[in-house]
Design an enzyme around this catalytic site. Structure first.
Site, short mmCIF file in Angstrom:
data_model
loop_
_atom_site.label_atom_id
_atom_site.label_comp_id
_atom_site.label_asym_id
_atom_site.label_seq_id
_atom_site.Cartn_x
_atom_site.Cartn_y
_atom_site.Cartn_z
N SER A 1 0.99 -1.30 0.06
CA SER A 1 -0.03 -0.06 -0.06
C SER A 1 0.81 1.33 0.03
O SER A 1 0.48 2.22 -0.54
CB SER A 1 -1.04 0.10 1.15
OG SER A 1 -1.92 -0.95 1.23
N THR B 1 -5.81 -3.74 7.08
CA THR B 1 -5.51 -5.17 6.66
C THR B 1 -5.48 -6.08 7.77
O THR B 1 -5.78 -5.89 8.95
CB THR B 1 -4.20 -5.43 5.82
OG1 THR B 1 -4.09 -6.65 5.07
CG2 THR B 1 -2.77 -5.06 6.52
N LYS C 1 -9.79 -5.90 9.97
CA LYS C 1 -11.11 -5.63 9.04
C LYS C 1 -12.12 -5.67 9.88
O LYS C 1 -12.91 -4.79 9.54
CB LYS C 1 -10.89 -6.57 7.67
CG LYS C 1 -9.68 -6.07 6.94
CD LYS C 1 -10.07 -6.85 5.63
CE LYS C 1 -8.84 -6.46 4.58
NZ LYS C 1 -9.12 -7.05 3.07
N ASP D 1 -12.83 -3.36 -1.88
CA ASP D 1 -12.16 -4.84 -2.49
C ASP D 1 -13.14 -5.10 -3.73
O ASP D 1 -12.47 -5.38 -4.81
CB ASP D 1 -12.21 -5.89 -1.48
CG ASP D 1 -11.01 -5.83 -0.48
OD1 ASP D 1 -10.03 -5.11 -0.95
OD2 ASP D 1 -11.31 -6.22 0.54
N GLY E 1 -15.24 -20.42 -3.09
CA GLY E 1 -14.64 -20.08 -1.64
C GLY E 1 -15.87 -19.13 -1.16
O GLY E 1 -16.57 -18.35 -2.14
N GLY F 1 -13.82 -14.64 3.98
CA GLY F 1 -13.83 -13.30 4.02
C GLY F 1 -13.70 -12.52 2.79
O GLY F 1 -14.29 -11.61 2.42
N ALA F 2 -12.70 -13.20 1.86
CA ALA F 2 -12.44 -12.52 0.60
C ALA F 2 -13.81 -12.62 -0.30
O ALA F 2 -14.10 -11.57 -0.96
CB ALA F 2 -11.41 -13.35 -0.27
N ASN G 1 -18.68 -23.83 -2.22
CA ASN G 1 -17.62 -23.92 -1.11
C ASN G 1 -17.58 -25.30 -0.39
O ASN G 1 -18.59 -25.99 -0.41
CB ASN G 1 -18.22 -22.65 -0.04
CG ASN G 1 -17.03 -22.63 1.10
OD1 ASN G 1 -15.63 -22.39 0.56
ND2 ASN G 1 -17.28 -22.50 2.26
N VAL H 1 -20.43 -25.92 2.64
CA VAL H 1 -21.56 -25.29 1.94
C VAL H 1 -22.49 -24.35 2.80
O VAL H 1 -23.17 -23.38 2.21
CB VAL H 1 -22.48 -26.40 1.21
CG1 VAL H 1 -23.35 -27.29 2.39
CG2 VAL H 1 -23.47 -26.05 0.51
N GLN I 1 -8.25 -1.81 -5.50
CA GLN I 1 -8.94 -1.23 -4.52
C GLN I 1 -8.25 0.01 -3.77
O GLN I 1 -8.97 0.82 -3.12
CB GLN I 1 -9.05 -2.56 -3.26
CG GLN I 1 -7.81 -3.10 -2.97
CD GLN I 1 -7.02 -2.34 -1.90
OE1 GLN I 1 -7.54 -1.70 -1.05
NE2 GLN I 1 -5.53 -2.64 -1.93
P1 ATR Z 1 -10.29 -15.40 3.53
O1 ATR Z 1 -10.67 -14.21 4.13
O2 ATR Z 1 -9.01 -15.56 2.59
O3 ATR Z 1 -11.59 -15.67 2.61
P2 ATR Z 1 -11.37 -17.60 5.34
O4 ATR Z 1 -12.43 -16.27 5.54
O5 ATR Z 1 -10.51 -18.27 6.13
O6 ATR Z 1 -10.08 -16.53 4.53
O7 ATR Z 1 -11.81 -18.43 4.06
C1 ATR Z 1 -10.93 -19.20 3.40
C2 ATR Z 1 -11.58 -20.00 2.29
O8 ATR Z 1 -10.70 -20.87 1.54
C3 ATR Z 1 -13.04 -20.64 2.66
O9 ATR Z 1 -14.03 -20.64 1.54
C4 ATR Z 1 -12.33 -21.99 2.86
O10 ATR Z 1 -13.49 -23.11 2.60
P3 ATR Z 1 -14.24 -23.66 3.90
O11 ATR Z 1 -15.23 -22.59 4.23
O12 ATR Z 1 -15.00 -24.79 3.77
O13 ATR Z 1 -13.11 -23.64 5.10
C5 ATR Z 1 -11.59 -22.10 1.79
N1 ATR Z 1 -10.58 -23.16 1.79
C6 ATR Z 1 -9.33 -23.28 2.50
N2 ATR Z 1 -8.74 -24.32 2.47
C7 ATR Z 1 -9.24 -25.17 1.28
C8 ATR Z 1 -9.17 -26.19 0.88
N3 ATR Z 1 -8.10 -27.13 1.08
N4 ATR Z 1 -9.96 -26.60 -0.01
C9 ATR Z 1 -11.24 -26.08 -0.44
N5 ATR Z 1 -11.50 -24.80 0.10
C10 ATR Z 1 -10.50 -24.33 1.07
#
Ligand code: ATR
Length: 270
Positions: A17, A62, A66, A102, A127, A130-131, A151, A154, A245
């Site tokens: 940043s 960051t 957040k 974002d 996924g 948070g992202a 995801n 689910v 962003q």
């Molecule tokens: P971020 O802020 O980076 O999104 P997070 O909130 O911890 O971090 O979310 C991580 C994401 O990566 C989630 O969608 C997670 O799936 P789950 O909700 O089932 O945990 C996904 N993720 C992490 N490792 C994974 C893996 N090995 N296979 C599939 N999905 C994965």
């Protein structure tokens, strides 16, 4: 007096940043100082308040702060509320405004820099962490024909889809819900595949002329390789979103939108 801005996080040394905002300021000849501030895990609030007391005008936030930033703000924008997280704070006489740039950074990168219109397109988001939460509202505002969020867990995808159901056509399912169908834009937003792990095994096809977008950074990420096997002619990483962003944060603070392209080029060379 030189206006002060900062990015706050823990760790913070890796943050790009300061480089981005210093480059933006140069585009406009703005006199400002942008620093990186490391806050102890339990000292977010006091660190922000002392930055304000010292004349700070705005901050980027960051990991891991957040959510705390959202709680600290006096006012949240709609997209910050939808994201449940704040990456941009603005300080003025009205108090502390919390925003999340974002999603706008991502949508701007896809539509403006990469030239892919989202309206009427089929979007797959892999996924539901948070992202993903940070990008869904701006994605729906771009009026795709549908957004499917898949995801591993689910229930997390379903919770996001339910929260945003009134905003546009959004569905949720497990990783295999993509069902081998074609999507125009596939966005990878899991933390799997970082540190060279594999991207989640999701069965999709990328339509001709479609785009595969990894929110992670890297010249050739595991997801980008996977997407090519599934028909993607175009695969990109998340550097353009990072610059986008930041540019939107700059606009919130200074009222002018920087040109992202030269800064993105500079970042690729850095
Ligand atoms: P971020 O802020 O980076 O999104 P997070 O909130 O911890 O971090 O979310 C991580 C994401 O990566 C989630 O969608 C997670 O799936 P789950 O909700 O089932 O945990 C996904 N993720 C992490 N490792 C994974 C893996 N090995 N296979 C599939 N999905 C994965």
């Amino acid at each position: 007096m030189t206006d002060r801005y900062a990015v706050i996080g823990n760790p913070i040394a890796q943050s790009r940043s300061p480089l981005l905002h210093t480059a933006f300021a140069r585009q406009f000849g703005h006199d400002l100082r942008y620093e990186a501030i490391l806050a102890a895990p339990d000292a977010f609030r006091e660190t922000v308040l002392s930055f304000i007391a010292a004349g700070g005008r705005g901050m980027n936030v960051t990991a891991p702060f957040k959510l705390e930033a959202a709680a600290l703000a006096d006012t949240l924008t709609e997209r910050a509320r939808a994201a449940g997280a704040v990456n941009t704070l603005k300080f003025d006489s009205e108090g502390i405004l919390g925003d999340n740039t974002d999603g706008v950074g991502l949508v701007g990168d896809i539509q403006d820099r990469l030239g892919v219109r989202l309206a009427g397109r089929r979007v797959l988001v892999i996924g539901a962490g948070g992202a993903t939460r940070g990008i869904l509202l701006p994605l729906l505002r771009a009026q795709p024909s549908g957004v499917l969020v898949v995801n591993r867990t689910v229930a997390r995808a379903q919770a996001l889809a339910e929260a945003l159901a009134a905003q546009g056509p959004i569905l949720a399912g497990p990783l295999d819900a993509a069902g081998g169908r074609e999507y125009d834009v596939v966005i990878h937003a899991t933390s799997a595949g970082l540190n060279d792990g594999a991207a989640p095994a999701v069965d999709y096809r990328v339509a001709a002329g479609g785009l595969a977008y990894d929110l992670a950074y890297g010249e050739d990420t595991p997801f980008m390789r996977q997407a090519r096997e599934r028909g993607a002619a175009r695969t990109v990483d998340g550097l353009g979103m990072l610059v986008g962003q930041a540019a939107e944060s700059y606009r919130i603070w200074r009222g002018v939108l920087p040109d992202v392209r030269p800064v993105l080029e500079q970042l690729k060379l850095a």
